[in-house]
Write a protein that holds these residues in place. Sequence first.
Motif, PDB file in Angstrom:
ATOM      1  N   PRO A  98       2.767   3.516  22.961  1.00 20.66           N
ATOM      2  CA  PRO A  98       3.208   2.398  22.332  1.00 20.66           C
ATOM      3  C   PRO A  98       2.144   2.328  21.050  1.00 20.66           C
ATOM      4  O   PRO A  98       0.908   2.488  21.297  1.00 20.66           O
ATOM      5  CB  PRO A  98       3.049   1.111  23.189  1.00 20.66           C
ATOM      6  CG  PRO A  98       2.539   1.581  24.229  1.00 20.66           C
ATOM      7  CD  PRO A  98       2.677   3.109  24.431  1.00 20.66           C
ATOM      8  N   ARG A  99       2.486   2.037  20.172  1.00 23.51           N
ATOM      9  CA  ARG A  99       1.698   1.658  19.059  1.00 23.51           C
ATOM     10  C   ARG A  99       0.757   0.587  19.250  1.00 23.51           C
ATOM     11  O   ARG A  99       1.219  -0.585  19.673  1.00 23.51           O
ATOM     12  CB  ARG A  99       2.427   1.379  17.620  1.00 23.51           C
ATOM     13  CG  ARG A  99       3.111   2.734  17.214  1.00 23.51           C
ATOM     14  CD  ARG A  99       3.489   2.467  15.746  1.00 23.51           C
ATOM     15  NE  ARG A  99       4.907   2.015  15.668  1.00 23.51           N
ATOM     16  CZ  ARG A  99       5.443   1.849  14.605  1.00 23.51           C
ATOM     17  NH1 ARG A  99       5.306   2.066  13.692  1.00 23.51           N
ATOM     18  NH2 ARG A  99       6.645   1.103  14.850  1.00 23.51           N
ATOM     19  N   PRO A 100      -0.457   0.604  18.578  1.00 27.56           N
ATOM     20  CA  PRO A 100      -1.332  -0.515  18.705  1.00 27.56           C
ATOM     21  C   PRO A 100      -0.819  -1.708  17.788  1.00 27.56           C
ATOM     22  O   PRO A 100      -0.456  -1.382  16.766  1.00 27.56           O
ATOM     23  CB  PRO A 100      -2.819  -0.178  18.439  1.00 27.56           C
ATOM     24  CG  PRO A 100      -2.433   1.222  17.709  1.00 27.56           C
ATOM     25  CD  PRO A 100      -1.333   1.807  18.022  1.00 27.56           C
TER      26      PRO A 100
END
Length: 110
Positions: A98-100
């Motif tokens: 998941p992207r931050p």
Amino acid sequence: MTEAYDSKNKLLLDAELGEIGEIMHLAKSGRLIVKLNAQGAGIKPGELLVDAAGRRVGKIVELLGPVSAPYASVIPMTDRTARLAGAKVFAGGQARPPRPKQQEKGRRRR
């Protein structure tokens, strides 16, 4: 795992990869239940599964059952789950992490 694509940009499966299991059924929770074979015993949660045509089937969430005969619970990545029962599946690599979360513009955190 190295990935190769054909002229229609479909993912081609490596010859050494082999089949890792078969989709048994769709559970009431909406997840696919996959019976893993000997090659699938080393698979881990978070890995993607693809069908024989290289299309994504789903992502493994958890492993179930005894070590000698494991099953995998898979979140489907398609809405055509009724057709998948009995289909052979192959490992398709790791899902993207998941992207931050990015900070909203205009607001400062203190």
